[in-house]
Scaffold this motif. Structure first.
Motif: not given
Length: 235
Positions: A8, A18, A23
């Motif tokens: 990430k 994201h 999320a």
């Protein structure tokens, strides 16, 4: 089933980017301690530093006096019964700061811990509502038990409030021939209550007193109030 998840990335502003765009779809992951501390410090600084135009410094004493004056003015707009009810409700939700300690008048006394304006409710005299017959029986029993003081307050011809073993700080208020308070019987929801009102402005650490107004009897009770116009006896 075994495949590596893409690492990430972070955006330029430090927030996590994201990969899936949401999320909640990426499951649980730990937040780096540095990011957590950064967030906490920013939120704490924002909470402790309000805008400059909203920063107002007030003196606690002046604020208390302002609230007292506001309550007095508000109660003056209503009628007598409505005013008593309004004041009593305010007394329940905003009690005066009082303390009991040794008194120079007699044994224990009640003292103000904040300035009290004139014509304000100070405290309610709380106890058990009993009839005259029960009051006579209890008074004799208290004498047999060695209780030197009984805290009975007459409401009317039939009702007496006994705060000897079930009461509040109001029972510690001493008598004075020149008092700064007075007692008044008010009716709240068809029930009679005894409330102590301030007769004049009361300063911090000043003792709360009122006139007991005992009936005249042959056996006299000496008065120790020490005021200039002291009558010498309570009855």
């Amino acid at each position: 089933t075994s495949f590596s998840t893409p690492k990430k990335k972070k955006r330029d502003d430090g927030m996590r980017e994201h990969v899936t765009g949401c999320a909640r779809s990426e499951g649980y992951y730990k937040i780096d301690k540095k990011d957590k501390l950064k967030y906490l410090n920013n939120s704490r600084a924002f909470a402790e530093e309000p805008p400059a135009d909203t920063q107002v410094r007030t003196c606690p004493l002046l604020a208390a006096q302002g609230r007292s004056e506001q309550r007095r003015l508000l109660s003056s707009f209503t009628g007598s019964c409505d005013s008593d009810l309004l004041k009593f409700n305010q007394l329940k939700f905003r009690k005066k700061k009082l303390k009991f300690c040794k008194s120079h008048i007699h044994d224990w006394g009640l003292f103000a811990m904040e300035p009290i304006a004139a014509d304000e409710m100070v405290i309610e005299y709380v106890g058990q509502n009993i009839r005259q017959v029960i009051a006579d029986m209890r008074e004799k029993r208290y004498e047999d038990e060695g209780i030197g003081s009984s805290y009975m307050f007459r409401v009317d011809h039939d009702t007496i409030i006994d705060a000897t073993k079930c009461g509040n700080f109001a029972r510690f208020i001493n008598h004075s021939c020149n008092p700064n308070c007075y007692a008044k019987v008010i009716t709240v929801e068809s029930q009679k209550k005894i409330v102590i009102y301030s007769k004049q402005h009361i300063n911090v650490n000043e003792e709360i007193t009122y006139d007991y107004k005992f009936p005249i009897e042959d056996v006299k009770i000496p008065c120790l109030c020490g005021s200039e116009n002291c009558r010498g006896t309570l009855n």
